[in-house]
Design a protein around this motif. Structure first.
Motif, PDB file in Angstrom:
ATOM      1  N   PHE A 197      48.904  60.698  42.860  1.00 19.62           N
ATOM      2  CA  PHE A 197      49.474  61.981  42.464  1.00 19.62           C
ATOM      3  C   PHE A 197      50.236  62.577  43.641  1.00 19.62           C
ATOM      4  N   PHE A 198      51.423  63.109  43.364  1.00 26.72           N
ATOM      5  CA  PHE A 198      52.251  63.743  44.381  1.00 26.72           C
ATOM      6  C   PHE A 198      52.454  65.200  43.994  1.00 26.72           C
ATOM      7  N   GLY A 199      52.089  66.115  44.904  1.00 26.39           N
ATOM      8  CA  GLY A 199      52.187  67.524  44.583  1.00 26.39           C
ATOM      9  C   GLY A 199      52.597  68.371  45.767  1.00 26.39           C
ATOM     10  N   GLU A 249      42.582  70.908  44.880  1.00 26.47           N
ATOM     11  CA  GLU A 249      43.370  70.176  43.889  1.00 26.47           C
ATOM     12  C   GLU A 249      42.927  68.721  43.788  1.00 26.47           C
ATOM     13  N   LEU A 250      42.546  68.125  44.905  1.00 24.89           N
ATOM     14  CA  LEU A 250      42.020  66.760  44.866  1.00 24.89           C
ATOM     15  C   LEU A 250      40.749  66.703  44.028  1.00 24.89           C
ATOM     16  N   LEU A 257      54.209  68.140  39.234  1.00 27.97           N
ATOM     17  CA  LEU A 257      53.293  67.085  39.662  1.00 27.97           C
ATOM     18  C   LEU A 257      53.825  65.754  39.142  1.00 27.97           C
ATOM     19  N   VAL A 258      53.747  64.728  39.971  1.00 24.37           N
ATOM     20  CA  VAL A 258      54.146  63.370  39.585  1.00 24.37           C
ATOM     21  C   VAL A 258      52.943  62.456  39.722  1.00 24.37           C
ATOM     22  N   ALA A 276      50.249  64.939  49.581  1.00 24.25           N
ATOM     23  CA  ALA A 276      50.873  66.252  49.685  1.00 24.25           C
ATOM     24  C   ALA A 276      52.360  66.104  50.002  1.00 24.25           C
ATOM     25  N   GLN A 277      53.100  65.647  49.003  1.00 26.23           N
ATOM     26  CA  GLN A 277      54.558  65.504  49.102  1.00 26.23           C
ATOM     27  C   GLN A 277      55.179  66.154  47.877  1.00 26.23           C
TER      28      GLN A 277
END
Length: 382
Positions: A40-42, A53-54, A85-86, A76-77
């Protein structure tokens, strides 16, 4: 030759409540093969919120998958396509005779896929319990966990074929110590346990806004000739593990006489039965060991793609005496890391022109050298 058995695809979710975004991504995800990794990228910038969030991601994934949980990482990107969110899903085609097992050590979940002579291991989201510790201490803690899991599975350190290394504020310094150099010294110490007969892993060392040190690993080991593994060098670039001290920064680890180099290969090919995969390491606009300076995002993007295309070309692979099995390699998916949001559109025009059929994710991240504006990694197959 069949297609790649290791498949990456991505899903995006528009801005919303974080828990709602995670649930929506998981509910929309329809795996075609066995999901072994979810990344996940957020857009998160402090460690307190990152931990919260994790925990949400892990809780929702546990509810969704039950006892068949893929390994989970949160990076965290900030996604640069406007998404909130991706999620990048990694899936594996299971071959006849293979058994999938879901395991854990403490809070670290991992997956093994085993046949009579071959074992694959997928481990993700390995991080230190204390994000306030120094980056050197965090790095050693992470590799201690990796070492213990490999030992439990009777897999040597050199069975690691692909490694993702996410490093908070990668080029920042704590006093005289650079975060990336501290990580590289810890990695070198860990890798010294092995002879690396098939070369170091393919790897990415990339920045993130917070989260300390996070490491993901794919490993494979065979006790016969079932697996063929080759390290792929790039004739246009000095191997990262052969860099001179001139391009390394920060104070060295006292365990070493000098600063240690980033221990990875430009790419790693894994062949099993009729399936091949080429892991393309994080690649930037570097020729020899020097960065292309003051050329702008367009030329850095062009040079980065040229480096990748040459790396996986038949000419380069044959130059190294590696058996080529008759078909050219092509990227199937990639991540594009950009140093600044303002670079997005100019970079995307070039990437989408040259990689029009490649599934791409665009992310905000510091690259391992301050002067580099872009880095691209990917997965290629025939």
């Amino acid at each position: 030759m069949n297609d790649c058995r290791y498949i990456c695809r991505s899903l995006r979710e528009s801005q919303a409540d974080f828990s709602a975004m995670v649930r929506s991504l998981l509910n929309r995800y329809q795996p075609k093969n066995v999901p072994v990794r979810l990344v996940f990228f957020g857009d998160v910038t402090d460690n307190v919120r990152y931990r919260e969030e994790l925990d949400i991601i892990r809780k929702e994934a546990d509810i969704h998958f039950g006892d068949k949980l893929p390994v989970i990482s949160y990076v965290a990107q900030k996604p640069l396509d406007g998404s909130g969110l991706v999620m990048e899903a990694h899936e594996l085609k299971i071959l006849q005779g293979e058994t999938v097992e879901y395991k854990s050590l403490w809070t670290n979940f991992y997956i093994t896929v085993t046949s009579s002579h071959v074992k694959h291991l997928f481990l993700g989201g390995v991080m230190s319990d204390n994000l306030d510790e120094s980056f050197s201490v965090q790095s050693y803690n992470v590799f201690d966990i990796v070492e213990k899991i490999l030992q439990i599975e009777n897999m040597p350190v050199h069975s690691i074929v692909r490694q993702w290394n996410y490093i908070e504020q990668i080029t920042a310094f704590d006093g005289e110590h650079q975060h990336y150099q501290d990580f590289n010294d810890a990695r070198s110490f860990f890798y010294n346990y092995s002879q690396w007969p098939e070369g170091y892993p393919a790897a990415t060392g990339i920045g993130m806004a917070c989260g300390g040190i996070v490491v993901d690993i794919n490993a494979v080991y065979a006790d016969d000739a079932s697996i063929k593994i080759d390290a792929i060098d790039n004739g246009w670039q000095v191997a990262a593990h052969a860099y001179s001290q001139n391009v390394l920064f920060g104070e060295k680890d006292p365990r070493f006489q000098s600063k240690t180099t980033p221990k990875f290969e430009r790419a790693k090919r894994v062949k099993q039965e009729n399936y091949e995969i080429v892991y393309v390491s994080g690649t930037a606009a570097i020729r020899g060991e020097e960065s292309l300076l003051e050329v702008g995002i367009e030329k850095q993007t062009q040079a980065t793609i040229e480096n990748i295309d040459y790396l996986i070309s038949e000419e380069n692979i044959r130059r190294q005496g590696i058996s080529f099995f008759g078909s050219s390699y092509r990227l199937k998916s990639c991540r594009v890391y950009l140093k600044d949001i303002s670079l997005m559109e100019n970079a995307r025009v070039i990437v989408e022109k040259l990689y029009s059929d490649v599934e791409s994710i665009y992310l905000l991240a510091d690259v391992c050298r301050d002067e580099l504006l872009i880095e691209i990694e990917g997965i290629a197959s025939v």
